[in-house]
Design a protein around this motif. Structure first.
Motif, PDB file in Angstrom:
ATOM      1  N   ALA A 131     -10.554  -3.252 -18.175  1.00 42.53           N
ATOM      2  CA  ALA A 131     -10.466  -4.429 -17.309  1.00 42.53           C
ATOM      3  C   ALA A 131     -11.474  -5.457 -17.802  1.00 42.53           C
ATOM      4  N   ASN A 132     -11.037  -6.676 -17.901  1.00 34.72           N
ATOM      5  CA  ASN A 132     -11.915  -7.763 -18.319  1.00 34.72           C
ATOM      6  C   ASN A 132     -13.088  -7.840 -17.346  1.00 34.72           C
ATOM      7  N   ASP A 133     -14.289  -8.037 -17.869  1.00 30.48           N
ATOM      8  CA  ASP A 133     -15.488  -8.040 -17.015  1.00 30.48           C
ATOM      9  C   ASP A 133     -15.484  -9.148 -15.974  1.00 30.48           C
ATOM     10  N   VAL A 134     -14.746 -10.218 -16.190  1.00 31.17           N
ATOM     11  CA  VAL A 134     -14.716 -11.293 -15.200  1.00 31.17           C
ATOM     12  C   VAL A 134     -13.677 -11.035 -14.115  1.00 31.17           C
ATOM     13  N   THR A 135     -12.934  -9.960 -14.257  1.00 27.82           N
ATOM     14  CA  THR A 135     -11.915  -9.609 -13.275  1.00 27.82           C
ATOM     15  C   THR A 135     -12.563  -8.926 -12.080  1.00 27.82           C
ATOM     16  N   PHE A 136     -12.209  -9.365 -10.904  1.00 30.22           N
ATOM     17  CA  PHE A 136     -12.678  -8.706  -9.694  1.00 30.22           C
ATOM     18  C   PHE A 136     -11.743  -7.548  -9.391  1.00 30.22           C
ATOM     19  N   HIS A 137     -12.297  -6.436  -8.936  1.00 34.23           N
ATOM     20  CA  HIS A 137     -11.476  -5.263  -8.660  1.00 34.23           C
ATOM     21  C   HIS A 137     -10.331  -5.586  -7.707  1.00 34.23           C
ATOM     22  N   SER A 138     -10.536  -6.471  -6.756  1.00 35.12           N
ATOM     23  CA  SER A 138      -9.490  -6.805  -5.804  1.00 35.12           C
ATOM     24  C   SER A 138      -8.350  -7.576  -6.475  1.00 35.12           C
ATOM     25  N   ASP A 139      -8.637  -8.246  -7.610  1.00 30.87           N
ATOM     26  CA  ASP A 139      -7.611  -9.001  -8.310  1.00 30.87           C
ATOM     27  C   ASP A 139      -6.927  -8.186  -9.401  1.00 30.87           C
ATOM     28  N   PHE A 140      -7.493  -7.045  -9.726  1.00 27.95           N
ATOM     29  CA  PHE A 140      -7.001  -6.284 -10.863  1.00 27.95           C
ATOM     30  C   PHE A 140      -6.022  -5.221 -10.416  1.00 27.95           C
ATOM     31  N   TYR A 141      -4.818  -5.345 -10.881  1.00 33.55           N
ATOM     32  CA  TYR A 141      -3.829  -4.301 -10.648  1.00 33.55           C
ATOM     33  C   TYR A 141      -2.894  -4.305 -11.830  1.00 33.55           C
ATOM     34  N   CYS A 142      -2.876  -3.216 -12.536  1.00 32.54           N
ATOM     35  CA  CYS A 142      -2.095  -3.126 -13.752  1.00 32.54           C
ATOM     36  C   CYS A 142      -1.035  -2.044 -13.639  1.00 32.54           C
ATOM     37  N   GLY A 143      -0.641  -1.704 -12.421  1.00 28.62           N
ATOM     38  CA  GLY A 143       0.272  -0.585 -12.243  1.00 28.62           C
ATOM     39  C   GLY A 143       1.700  -0.944 -11.918  1.00 28.62           C
ATOM     40  N   LYS A 144       2.044  -2.225 -11.979  1.00 24.25           N
ATOM     41  CA  LYS A 144       3.419  -2.624 -11.638  1.00 24.25           C
ATOM     42  C   LYS A 144       4.441  -1.921 -12.515  1.00 24.25           C
ATOM     43  N   ASN A 145       4.130  -1.807 -13.794  1.00 24.70           N
ATOM     44  CA  ASN A 145       5.066  -1.163 -14.708  1.00 24.70           C
ATOM     45  C   ASN A 145       5.256   0.311 -14.362  1.00 24.70           C
ATOM     46  N   PHE A 146       4.193   0.978 -13.922  1.00 25.17           N
ATOM     47  CA  PHE A 146       4.302   2.385 -13.573  1.00 25.17           C
ATOM     48  C   PHE A 146       5.040   2.564 -12.250  1.00 25.17           C
ATOM     49  N   GLU A 147       4.860   1.619 -11.337  1.00 31.65           N
ATOM     50  CA  GLU A 147       5.636   1.663 -10.091  1.00 31.65           C
ATOM     51  C   GLU A 147       7.122   1.515 -10.390  1.00 31.65           C
ATOM     52  N   LEU A 148       7.459   0.641 -11.331  1.00 28.88           N
ATOM     53  CA  LEU A 148       8.856   0.439 -11.711  1.00 28.88           C
ATOM     54  C   LEU A 148       9.435   1.719 -12.295  1.00 28.88           C
ATOM     55  N   LEU A 149       8.679   2.389 -13.140  1.00 29.38           N
ATOM     56  CA  LEU A 149       9.115   3.671 -13.682  1.00 29.38           C
ATOM     57  C   LEU A 149       9.295   4.680 -12.548  1.00 29.38           C
ATOM     58  N   GLY A 150       8.401   4.640 -11.574  1.00 25.14           N
ATOM     59  CA  GLY A 150       8.504   5.525 -10.416  1.00 25.14           C
ATOM     60  C   GLY A 150       9.778   5.304  -9.627  1.00 25.14           C
ATOM     61  N   THR A 151      10.215   4.042  -9.516  1.00 22.38           N
ATOM     62  CA  THR A 151      11.469   3.775  -8.794  1.00 22.38           C
ATOM     63  C   THR A 151      12.659   4.397  -9.524  1.00 22.38           C
ATOM     64  N   CYS A 152      12.572   4.484 -10.832  1.00 23.92           N
ATOM     65  CA  CYS A 152      13.641   5.139 -11.602  1.00 23.92           C
ATOM     66  C   CYS A 152      13.690   6.627 -11.274  1.00 23.92           C
ATOM     67  N   LEU A 153      12.514   7.249 -11.159  1.00 28.82           N
ATOM     68  CA  LEU A 153      12.461   8.664 -10.784  1.00 28.82           C
ATOM     69  C   LEU A 153      12.992   8.888  -9.370  1.00 28.82           C
ATOM     70  N   VAL A 154      12.642   7.990  -8.445  1.00 32.12           N
ATOM     71  CA  VAL A 154      13.129   8.094  -7.071  1.00 32.12           C
ATOM     72  C   VAL A 154      14.654   7.970  -7.042  1.00 32.12           C
ATOM     73  N   ASP A 155      15.188   7.006  -7.798  1.00 33.16           N
ATOM     74  CA  ASP A 155      16.644   6.840  -7.868  1.00 33.16           C
ATOM     75  C   ASP A 155      17.316   8.116  -8.387  1.00 33.16           C
ATOM     76  N   MET A 156      16.727   8.712  -9.410  1.00 30.81           N
ATOM     77  CA  MET A 156      17.296   9.940  -9.981  1.00 30.81           C
ATOM     78  C   MET A 156      17.196  11.098  -8.981  1.00 30.81           C
ATOM     79  N   PHE A 210      14.314   6.739 -19.293  1.00 27.12           N
ATOM     80  CA  PHE A 210      13.870   5.549 -20.011  1.00 27.12           C
ATOM     81  C   PHE A 210      14.995   4.538 -20.216  1.00 27.12           C
ATOM     82  N   ASP A 211      16.253   4.975 -20.178  1.00 27.71           N
ATOM     83  CA  ASP A 211      17.368   4.024 -20.166  1.00 27.71           C
ATOM     84  C   ASP A 211      17.361   3.228 -18.856  1.00 27.71           C
ATOM     85  N   ARG A 212      17.161   3.926 -17.764  1.00 23.38           N
ATOM     86  CA  ARG A 212      17.081   3.254 -16.456  1.00 23.38           C
ATOM     87  C   ARG A 212      15.883   2.296 -16.420  1.00 23.38           C
ATOM     88  N   TYR A 213      14.777   2.753 -16.950  1.00 20.99           N
ATOM     89  CA  TYR A 213      13.565   1.932 -16.985  1.00 20.99           C
ATOM     90  C   TYR A 213      13.818   0.659 -17.792  1.00 20.99           C
TER      91      TYR A 213
END
Length: 165
Positions: free
Chosen positions: A25-50, A133-136
């Motif tokens: 995480a960039n040092d100027v990033t505040f923890h409250s502003d930093f979230y890099c998990g959108k891509n993993f949530e999207l992958l999770g929705t593929c697992l839920v669908d399956m 990964f096709d669904r993803y």
């Protein structure tokens, strides 16, 4: 990170080299502003669908976690500098925002597959990988903004370490 470095030191001969590229995480990033998990949530929705379609056990989806953490850059550097097993030969920060790499959905998904395939295979088995990964890929194509690497508050730290004798 300290445990990881110590384990790698046990694998290397004296004066052996290891090169690492570590996201942080960039040092100027505040923890409250930093979230890099959108891509993993999207992958999770593929697992839920399956799971809803009976292709994956729902309990396995519920118990699946990706142990991903982005350290602050300054904290990561401090750990590397204080490590007793290695000497830093070279270290530089690569600002992902300064590189205008055009990433398409297939490249993006291939990167995540290369990174996560082993963890997913260990938990679910290899028979779901291609369909997952096709669904993803299809979902990533539906949300092109996720491909914009400029929106991430992430830097990459390249470090070349030499094993102490």
């Amino acid at each position: 990170m300290e445990i990881f470095l110590h384990a790698r030191a046990e694998e290397l001969v004296g004066n052996g080299l290891i090169a690492l590229q570590i996201p942080a995480a960039n040092d100027v990033t505040f923890h409250s502003d930093f979230y890099c998990g959108k891509n993993f949530e999207l992958l999770g929705t593929c697992l839920v669908d399956m799971a809803k379609e009976g292709k994956v056990d729902e309990e396995k989806v519920d118990t699946f976690n990706l142990p991903i953490f982005f350290s602050q850059l300054k904290d990561l550097i401090k750990i590397l500098e204080s490590n007793d097993d290695f000497i830093i030969e070279q270290m530089e920060t690569i600002d992902t925002k300064s590189h205008s790499i055009q990433v398409n959905a297939q490249m993006y998904v291939s990167l995540h597959r290369a990174t996560l395939e082993g963890v997913i295979e260990n938990h679910f088995g290899d028979e779901i990988l291609d369909e997952l990964f096709d669904r993803y890929t299809k979902k990533v194509m539906e949300i092109p903004a996720i491909l914009d690497m400029q929106n991430l508050n992430v830097v990459a730290l390249f470090v070349l370490l030499r094993r102490k004798v």
